[in-house]
Design a protein around this motif. Structure first.
Motif, mmCIF file in Angstrom:
data_model
loop_
_atom_site.group_PDB
_atom_site.id
_atom_site.type_symbol
_atom_site.label_atom_id
_atom_site.label_comp_id
_atom_site.label_asym_id
_atom_site.label_seq_id
_atom_site.Cartn_x
_atom_site.Cartn_y
_atom_site.Cartn_z
ATOM 1 N N GLU A 61 -33.469 11.013 8.312
ATOM 2 C CA GLU A 61 -32.115 11.528 8.517
ATOM 3 C C GLU A 61 -31.388 11.736 7.190
ATOM 4 O OE1 GLU A 61 -30.500 10.174 12.093
ATOM 5 O OE2 GLU A 61 -28.422 10.539 11.515
ATOM 6 N N GLN B 263 -27.206 6.333 18.962
ATOM 7 C CA GLN B 263 -28.568 6.585 19.414
ATOM 8 C C GLN B 263 -29.448 6.898 18.219
ATOM 9 O OE1 GLN B 263 -26.806 8.986 22.043
ATOM 10 N NE2 GLN B 263 -26.969 7.434 23.647
ATOM 11 N N LEU B 264 -30.656 6.349 18.244
ATOM 12 C CA LEU B 264 -31.578 6.626 17.136
ATOM 13 C C LEU B 264 -31.842 8.120 17.034
ATOM 14 C CD1 LEU B 264 -34.285 3.830 17.374
ATOM 15 C CD2 LEU B 264 -32.392 4.009 15.763
ATOM 16 N N ALA B 265 -31.978 8.766 18.194
ATOM 17 C CA ALA B 265 -32.316 10.185 18.193
ATOM 18 C C ALA B 265 -31.081 11.027 18.467
ATOM 19 C CB ALA B 265 -33.387 10.472 19.240
ATOM 20 N N ILE C 279 -38.898 9.080 20.519
ATOM 21 C CA ILE C 279 -37.606 8.397 20.586
ATOM 22 C C ILE C 279 -36.643 9.211 21.432
ATOM 23 C CG2 ILE C 279 -35.582 7.869 19.178
ATOM 24 C CD1 ILE C 279 -37.489 6.789 17.108
ATOM 25 N N HIS C 280 -36.732 10.518 21.291
ATOM 26 C CA HIS C 280 -35.885 11.418 22.062
ATOM 27 C C HIS C 280 -36.291 11.399 23.533
ATOM 28 C CE1 HIS C 280 -34.222 15.350 23.310
ATOM 29 N NE2 HIS C 280 -33.239 14.924 22.571
ATOM 30 N N ARG D 52 -23.599 7.651 10.614
ATOM 31 C CA ARG D 52 -24.904 7.409 11.223
ATOM 32 C C ARG D 52 -25.846 6.696 10.246
ATOM 33 N NH1 ARG D 52 -27.136 8.893 15.636
ATOM 34 N NH2 ARG D 52 -29.166 9.028 14.648
ATOM 35 N N PHE E 248 -27.684 2.710 10.588
ATOM 36 C CA PHE E 248 -29.093 2.320 10.505
ATOM 37 C C PHE E 248 -29.240 0.959 9.835
ATOM 38 C CE2 PHE E 248 -30.189 6.833 11.169
ATOM 39 C CZ PHE E 248 -31.229 6.672 12.072
ATOM 40 N N MET F 270 -40.393 11.039 16.281
ATOM 41 C CA MET F 270 -39.074 11.615 16.577
ATOM 42 C C MET F 270 -39.005 12.112 18.021
ATOM 43 S SD MET F 270 -37.759 11.128 13.685
ATOM 44 C CE MET F 270 -36.293 12.052 13.367
ATOM 45 N N ASP G 297 -35.598 7.840 24.954
ATOM 46 C CA ASP G 297 -34.328 7.235 24.546
ATOM 47 C C ASP G 297 -34.544 5.802 24.038
ATOM 48 O OD1 ASP G 297 -31.651 7.086 24.038
ATOM 49 O OD2 ASP G 297 -31.121 6.427 26.059
ATOM 50 N N LEU G 298 -35.419 5.653 23.070
ATOM 51 C CA LEU G 298 -35.736 4.326 22.546
ATOM 52 C C LEU G 298 -34.662 3.873 21.555
ATOM 53 C CD1 LEU G 298 -39.564 4.847 21.968
ATOM 54 C CD2 LEU G 298 -38.401 3.865 23.963
ATOM 55 N N ARG H 64 -30.216 13.627 16.493
ATOM 56 C CA ARG H 64 -30.570 15.014 16.175
ATOM 57 C C ARG H 64 -32.077 15.098 16.138
ATOM 58 N NH1 ARG H 64 -27.218 16.495 11.007
ATOM 59 N NH2 ARG H 64 -28.722 15.274 9.860
ATOM 60 N N ILE H 65 -32.580 16.210 16.533
ATOM 61 C CA ILE H 65 -34.050 16.347 16.504
ATOM 62 C C ILE H 65 -34.400 17.703 15.944
ATOM 63 C CG2 ILE H 65 -34.373 17.280 18.816
ATOM 64 C CD1 ILE H 65 -36.645 14.917 18.860
ATOM 65 N N LEU I 80 -36.780 6.343 10.173
ATOM 66 C CA LEU I 80 -35.771 7.222 10.772
ATOM 67 C C LEU I 80 -34.607 7.425 9.813
ATOM 68 C CD1 LEU I 80 -35.678 5.902 14.431
ATOM 69 C CD2 LEU I 80 -36.700 8.009 13.589
ATOM 70 N N TYR I 81 -34.232 6.328 9.123
ATOM 71 C CA TYR I 81 -33.147 6.426 8.151
ATOM 72 C C TYR I 81 -33.500 7.432 7.050
ATOM 73 C CZ TYR I 81 -30.516 5.386 3.975
ATOM 74 O OH TYR I 81 -29.773 5.528 2.845
ATOM 75 N N ILE J 95 -37.337 1.953 11.858
ATOM 76 C CA ILE J 95 -35.918 2.203 11.604
ATOM 77 C C ILE J 95 -35.721 2.747 10.185
ATOM 78 C CG2 ILE J 95 -33.610 1.163 11.584
ATOM 79 C CD1 ILE J 95 -35.022 1.357 14.332
#
Lengths: 335, 194
Positions: A140, B189-191, A116-117, B84, B88, A113, A120-121, B193-194, A136-137, A133
């Motif tokens: 989230e 953007q993938l990111a 990626i931040h 969002r 994905f 995480m 900016d990937l 929220r962090i 990440l899904y 992916i």
């Protein structure tokens, strides 16, 4: 090689499969940088430099050459960039038997995480077969659902508090009820906290009810409750124990003079005529006072009985007065 | 019906038409006026009553209500999280459509109790995709039309959508992608929220 499909000349299979890989010479010099790593550090910052110079090798620690690391087979590594952002990476180092070189494939592991931040990937920066992916899904989606549960828990908690408050509240006056009285008294006795207790009975309330009706009676009770709220502190517990009977519990107030003073002020206030429509309701009050000094054997029942005896004495003295309990008071008729 | 579905309908009505209209519909359908809990499961009948009441109060046919609900779900800031999660599903709109049969499994990964109709994808060639919606309740197809029409914009694709019709237990939608990169679309953007 001139049989590349048109437009795909630059496509290296290793770059597609492992966008986060490095090729290394036997001495650790970096000879090739995968495309996603090129996005994280300028290629010139990596090419030609030693792996050990760019990365801090966390595990296995101490090894200075690739041979020592792999022992001829593949090896798992934990590394961290020496310069900022100091991303942590996990890696798999494998000797490439054909070229005499090594391939080091890297992954962000659990620090995905942040990486990626920081860089900016996007999904294009990972192999199509990589589960990044999907991960990440899931992260989230679970965060969203967890927020829902958290909200639900907060709503249930406040509903529970409201229900508890309602269960301990007298709906007419907004004061506590009998159930709350027992609970608060028991708690004070258990904690051996000193407190004063005033048992207050409205005088002539029955007459108001009988002559002017229940609505007038209800109004009088509400006015009396407000008088008690005005005369006490927020930490005191005010209870409507039944019909026209009230109990005031005053933590820390054990001075009989002070309790007498409070009771007399309250009685004077109750004696002020209460307007109801075109009528004036006239009541008064009698009080009995008991004190707990926090003795180990203090019991709610005994204290309530003492206050009762004092109240009974006040009634005997012609009402509209207050009495502090003492053992010389006459016992209750039932005893 | 899962609370998430009922809550989606509730928030759509409230955010689009205002709280008084929502309260009117809730009272008319004997739904909780204060709102549904997203994590509870409710009897199906309350969802049907709510949609019936919405038709009457909003004076719109059910298909329109359901399609507007779909649009709301991927465009309103209050439900940005859902947009969002859907994004994905693919890097381009066509990618998204081709993996849409994964959607019920993706949903179940997050909320195992949430049962969505099975979806199927048929590639009809020439940038045309047909999507089948197989469930015991007809209506989800209209919601999907609203979702897909809005997601096409979100991806920046120019697409033509058509609700082909429904059978006993399935609905079909056809999607023609006229231009995959019509606009830049909304950034993803993938990111976030962090």
């Amino acid at each position: 090689m001139d049989d590349h499909p048109p437009g795909r000349v630059d496509l290296e299979p290793c770059d597609v499969f492992m966008p986060l890989h490095l090729r290394l010479k036997r001495d650790g010099t970096i000879t090739h940088v995968g495309p996603t790593l090129r996005k994280m550090r300028p290629e010139d910052d990596l090419l030609g430099r030693s792996l050990f110079e760019v990365f801090d090798l966390k595990r296995p620690s101490g090894a200075g050459t690739l041979e020592a690391l792999t022992d001829g087979r593949s090896h798992r590594l934990q590394l961290q960039f020496r310069d900022a952002p100091r991303s942590a990476l996990k890696g798999l180092l494998v000797p490439d038997n054909k070229g005499g070189e090594y391939i080091l494939n890297l992954s962000f592991g659990i620090s995905l995480m942040e990486a990626i931040h920081d860089y900016d990937l996007s999904s294009a920066d990972f192999a199509h077969t990589d589960l990044v992916i999907e991960m990440l899904y899931v992260v989230e989606a679970k965060t969203v659902i967890l927020d829902e549960w958290r909200g639900l828990n907060a709503r249930l908690q406040s509903a529970k508090i409201e229900a508890e408050t309602q269960a301990y509240t007298d709906t007419l006056t907004g004061l506590r009820n009998r159930r709350a009285l027992d609970k608060v008294l028991q708690k004070l006795c258990d904690l051996r906290e000193p407190f004063g207790l005033v048992h207050l009975d409205l005088d002539f309330f029955k007459q108001v009810n009988d002559t002017l009706g229940h609505a007038a009676g209800d109004h009088v009770l509400q006015v009396a409750a407000q008088a008690m709220i005005d005369a006490t502190r927020s930490e005191d517990t005010l209870v409507r124990a039944g019909g026209d009977e009230f109990v005031l519990i005053l933590p820390g107030v054990v001075n009989p003079g002070k309790l007498m003073d409070l009771s007399q002020r309250l009685i004077r206030r109750l004696q002020q005529p209460i307007p109801f429509g075109a009528d004036l309701c006239r009541i008064s009050g009698s009080a009995g006072i008991a004190v707990s000094l926090g003795a180990a054997d203090a019991s709610p029942q005994a204290l309530l009985k003492q206050a009762d005896r004092a109240l009974y004495a006040s009634k005997g003295r012609g009402r509209s007065c207050a009495t502090v309990f003492s053992s010389s008071l006459p016992p209750l008729s039932a005893e | 019906m899962h609370g998430l579905v009922n809550r989606a309908i509730q928030c759509f009505i409230r955010d689009t038409y205002g709280t008084p209209i929502w309260e009117e519909i809730a009272r008319a359908s004997d739904a909780p006026v204060a709102g549904f809990e997203a994590m509870f499961v409710y009897e199906d009948a309350v969802t049907d009553r709510m949609l019936d009441a919405a038709e009457t109060v909003l004076q719109r046919p059910r298909e329109t209500v359901l399609e507007d609900l779909g649009t709301y779900l991927v465009s309103h800031p209050n439900v940005e999280a859902l947009r969002r999660l859907l994004r994905f599903g693919g890097e381009t709109f066509l990618d998204f459509l081709h993996t849409i049969d994964d959607l019920p499994r993706r949903a179940a990964l997050a909320v195992p109790e949430l049962v969505l109709p099975e979806l199927s994808v048929v590639d009809a060639g020439c940038n045309r995709v047909r999507i089948g919606c197989h469930g015991d309740r007809v209506g989800f197809g209209y919601v999907l039309v609203g979702i897909l029409r809005t997601l096409a914009d979100d991806y920046g694709a120019l697409a033509l959508l058509e609700y082909e019709g429904d059978g006993a237990s399935e609905e079909w939608i056809s999607v023609d992608i006229l231009n995959a990169e019509h606009t830049r679309g909304r950034p993803f953007q993938l990111a976030a929220r962090i």
